[in-house]
Enzyme design. Structure first.
Site, PDB file in Angstrom:
ATOM      1  N   ASN A 109      -3.604 -80.316  40.905  1.00  0.00           N
ATOM      2  CA  ASN A 109      -2.990 -80.107  39.589  1.00  0.00           C
ATOM      3  C   ASN A 109      -2.243 -81.339  39.086  1.00  0.00           C
ATOM      4  O   ASN A 109      -2.359 -81.708  37.913  1.00  0.00           O
ATOM      5  CB  ASN A 109      -2.051 -78.897  39.632  1.00  0.00           C
ATOM      6  CG  ASN A 109      -2.809 -77.613  39.949  1.00  0.00           C
ATOM      7  OD1 ASN A 109      -4.036 -77.609  39.962  1.00  0.00           O
ATOM      8  ND2 ASN A 109      -2.083 -76.534  40.219  1.00  0.00           N
ATOM      9  N   HIS A 155     -10.161 -88.093  -9.867  1.00  0.00           N
ATOM     10  CA  HIS A 155     -11.069 -86.965 -10.146  1.00  0.00           C
ATOM     11  C   HIS A 155     -12.527 -87.428 -10.242  1.00  0.00           C
ATOM     12  O   HIS A 155     -13.331 -86.808 -10.932  1.00  0.00           O
ATOM     13  CB  HIS A 155     -10.688 -86.232 -11.443  1.00  0.00           C
ATOM     14  CG  HIS A 155      -9.228 -85.930 -11.563  1.00  0.00           C
ATOM     15  ND1 HIS A 155      -8.676 -84.745 -11.121  1.00  0.00           N
ATOM     16  CD2 HIS A 155      -8.205 -86.679 -12.041  1.00  0.00           C
ATOM     17  CE1 HIS A 155      -7.362 -84.766 -11.346  1.00  0.00           C
ATOM     18  NE2 HIS A 155      -7.056 -85.936 -11.899  1.00  0.00           N
ATOM     19  N   SER A 276     -37.735 -91.877   4.380  1.00  0.00           N
ATOM     20  CA  SER A 276     -38.118 -90.471   4.379  1.00  0.00           C
ATOM     21  C   SER A 276     -39.569 -90.376   4.835  1.00  0.00           C
ATOM     22  O   SER A 276     -40.366 -91.283   4.593  1.00  0.00           O
ATOM     23  CB  SER A 276     -37.965 -89.914   2.967  1.00  0.00           C
ATOM     24  OG  SER A 276     -38.834 -88.818   2.778  1.00  0.00           O
ATOM     25  N   LYS A 282     -37.609 -93.734  -0.667  1.00  0.00           N
ATOM     26  CA  LYS A 282     -36.262 -93.423  -0.197  1.00  0.00           C
ATOM     27  C   LYS A 282     -35.685 -94.464   0.763  1.00  0.00           C
ATOM     28  O   LYS A 282     -36.382 -95.013   1.599  1.00  0.00           O
ATOM     29  CB  LYS A 282     -36.263 -92.064   0.526  1.00  0.00           C
ATOM     30  CG  LYS A 282     -36.446 -90.883  -0.403  1.00  0.00           C
ATOM     31  CD  LYS A 282     -35.228 -90.636  -1.272  1.00  0.00           C
ATOM     32  CE  LYS A 282     -34.092 -90.059  -0.499  1.00  0.00           C
ATOM     33  NZ  LYS A 282     -33.943 -88.645  -0.583  1.00  0.00           N
ATOM     34  N   ASN A 284     -32.204 -94.053   2.843  1.00  0.00           N
ATOM     35  CA  ASN A 284     -31.094 -93.110   3.004  1.00  0.00           C
ATOM     36  C   ASN A 284     -29.949 -93.677   3.836  1.00  0.00           C
ATOM     37  O   ASN A 284     -30.182 -94.350   4.831  1.00  0.00           O
ATOM     38  CB  ASN A 284     -31.595 -91.828   3.678  1.00  0.00           C
ATOM     39  CG  ASN A 284     -32.603 -91.089   2.826  1.00  0.00           C
ATOM     40  OD1 ASN A 284     -32.538 -91.125   1.603  1.00  0.00           O
ATOM     41  ND2 ASN A 284     -33.545 -90.429   3.474  1.00  0.00           N
ATOM     42  N   GLU A 289     -23.723 -90.918   6.616  1.00  0.00           N
ATOM     43  CA  GLU A 289     -23.722 -89.443   6.601  1.00  0.00           C
ATOM     44  C   GLU A 289     -23.386 -88.884   7.978  1.00  0.00           C
ATOM     45  O   GLU A 289     -22.669 -87.884   8.104  1.00  0.00           O
ATOM     46  CB  GLU A 289     -25.083 -88.920   6.143  1.00  0.00           C
ATOM     47  CG  GLU A 289     -25.343 -89.185   4.660  1.00  0.00           C
ATOM     48  CD  GLU A 289     -26.774 -88.872   4.271  1.00  0.00           C
ATOM     49  OE1 GLU A 289     -27.269 -87.788   4.601  1.00  0.00           O
ATOM     50  OE2 GLU A 289     -27.412 -89.738   3.642  1.00  0.00           O
TER      51      GLU A 289
HETATM   52  N1  ARG Z   1     -11.184 -79.507  37.997  1.00  0.00           N
HETATM   53  C1  ARG Z   1      -9.843 -79.087  37.751  1.00  0.00           C
HETATM   54  C2  ARG Z   1      -9.492 -79.382  36.294  1.00  0.00           C
HETATM   55  O1  ARG Z   1     -10.189 -80.137  35.702  1.00  0.00           O
HETATM   56  C3  ARG Z   1      -8.909 -79.819  38.649  1.00  0.00           C
HETATM   57  C4  ARG Z   1      -7.662 -79.072  38.960  1.00  0.00           C
HETATM   58  C5  ARG Z   1      -7.995 -77.924  39.813  1.00  0.00           C
HETATM   59  N2  ARG Z   1      -6.861 -77.206  40.259  1.00  0.00           N
HETATM   60  C6  ARG Z   1      -6.996 -75.981  40.720  1.00  0.00           C
HETATM   61  N3  ARG Z   1      -5.920 -75.421  41.134  1.00  0.00           N
HETATM   62  N4  ARG Z   1      -8.106 -75.311  40.685  1.00  0.00           N
HETATM   63  O2  ARG Z   1      -8.549 -78.849  35.755  1.00  0.00           O
END
Ligand code: ARG
Length: 459
Positions: A109, A155, A276, A282, A284, A289
């Protein structure tokens, strides 16, 4: 390989594994993942949490993995759950037990949070470089066409004469702000989450300032829950990127209008136009775009990120894995659009005589006619009304302000004299607009120089 096998008796089914996996899109962060791990292991060694020699071996092992991925001799396994799992697994298969020590005092994490910040920080720098490239082409063109008269619109109706250089530099101002917004966003990204652990920090005696310094972060996240679950920086970046797309999309829309037969102010180079399959005549403006169209993707990415984040409780939730495809797509799209747009602008052929012709129709100098009367002492409202009557008279007689005879002018207001014809000359109308921020050639040159200096100063 799964990192969390111990508690489980069964492996994930193939479809569930595919659903859960992020390797197909997070493998692009392999450099950042390895960089983060090298810093983490070094810190573990310095704090005595693992042996210094082991930290050294881990660092070497990680550098070896990086070199092998870069040289192509190590392929990233598409079956791995994510890039973090892959790198750690590879390290362990190379170093055995030593590799298994890397994840001490860390969670995926805080790992993913640091990887993403490192990755986006680089992408911000790359995007600014591309923005600067476009800005410098805008400045070149603005200087080249500082004196070119064109109709200014409100406008989409012809309003007052301006210079083409001034029109282009309006986009220069927008893109300058865009680069600034990216720098702001980067500043808030300079906070390091590593050490927040899964959500609650760690009992190991880590020193987060060491890791922050190694990775070049200014500060560390002060709340572990926030550190792992903050994705403001993705939302903020997607928002800054969306604004860039608004600007590129408006610019594209104008290019598309300008190269139509109705305007014919510019001609796009063949290399940036398509034909085209059925209509042989054409040519384009597909590139413009597409840039206009791709703005939708980036806005969608922003909406996606906001929606993913709005209802999840603290701290990490797997929903957050959805952040990457959205922010990567937004970054990739903006970079691609800037890369396509800049040479298209650079190679366009400008048709000044057509711009001038358009500026000469539509009573674009009516304000200047009224201002002429004001300079002769009339209150602006009276001058405005007299000029309106003159315009109506011209329309009735199928004439222009330039071709209406003086006696007709004088029938409506006897203040008019021969000087009116000079006062409403297009060049004069545009070149005399010398107020700060106005379209006169001197202002265009000054502002182009100012923008160039700003690019150079912050580069
Ligand atoms: N692949 C996960 C993500 O992109 C990584 C973190 C995963 N953490 C966990 N507790 N499963 O968020």
């Amino acid at each position: 390989m799964q990192l969390w096998k111990g508690r489980f008796q069964k492996a994930l089914s193939k479809t569930t594994n595919d659903f859960n996996s992020s390797i197909s899109f997070d493998s692009r962060m392999f450099r950042e993942d390895i960089e983060g791990s090298i810093a983490h292991s070094k810190m573990l060694g310095e704090c005595g949490i693992i042996e210094k020699e082991e930290a050294e071996k881990i660092g070497q092992g990680l550098r070896g993995i990086l070199a092998d991925i870069e040289s192509g001799s190590l392929a990233i396994d598409p079956e791995a759950e994510d890039i973090h799992t892959f790198v750690e697994g590879e390290l362990t298969s190379r170093l055995g037990d030593t590799g298994k020590r890397l994840h001490t005092a860390r969670s995926r994490n805080d790992q993913v949070a640091v990887d993403l910040r490192l990755y986006l920080r680089r992408e911000i720098a790359n995007t600014i470089t591309l923005l600067n490239g476009l800005l410098s082409v805008i400045c070149d063109k603005a200087e080249q066409y500082a004196e070119t008269i064109m109709p200014g619109y409100t406008h989409l109706q012809r309003a007052q004469p301006i210079t083409f250089g001034h029109h282009l530099l309006a986009y220069g101002e927008m893109l300058l702000r865009d680069a600034d917004r990216l720098r702001d966003c980067e500043r808030r990204m300079e906070v390091m989450p590593l050490g927040c652990g899964a959500l609650a920090g760690t009992t190991y005696p880590i020193d987060r300032s060491i890791t922050a310094k190694l990775l070049g972060f200014d500060a560390v996240a002060e709340n572990s829950l926030d550190g792992v679950s903050d994705r403001d920086y993705c939302i903020e970046l997607a928002s800054a990127l969306s604004i860039i797309m608004v600007h590129l999309s408006r610019f594209s829309e104008e290019m598309i209008l300008w190269c139509s037969h109705e305007f014919k102010f510019i001609e796009l180079d063949d290399a940036f136009s398509t034909g085209s399959s059925i209509m042989p005549q054409k040519k384009n403006p597909d590139i413009a775009e597409l840039v206009r169209g791709k703005s939708g993707r980036v806005f969608g990415d922003l909406m996606g990120l906001l929606t993913v984040m709005k209802g999840i409780p603290l701290a990490y939730n797997k929903d957050m894995q959805e952040d990457k495809e959205a922010i990567f797509d937004a970054v990739d799209t903006v970079k691609m659009c800037l890369t396509a747009f800049t040479p298209m602008l650079d190679t366009m052929k400008v048709l000044p005589q057509n711009m001038r012709k358009a500026a000469a129709g539509g009573f674009i100098n009516a304000t200047d006619c009224a201002d002429y009367l004001v300079k002769k002492g009339l209150p602006f409202r009276d001058a405005y009304k007299a000029t309106g009557e003159i315009v109506a008279l011209c329309i009735e007689k199928d004439l222009t302000l330039e071709t209406l005879p003086l006696d007709e002018y004088r029938k409506i207001c006897d203040v008019f004299d021969e000087g009116v014809y000079e006062a409403i000359g297009l060049e004069r109308c545009a070149y005399e607009r010398r107020s700060q921020g106005g379209p006169c050639p001197d202002n265009v040159r000054r502002n182009a120089a100012r923008i160039r200096a700003a690019i150079a100063e912050k580069a």
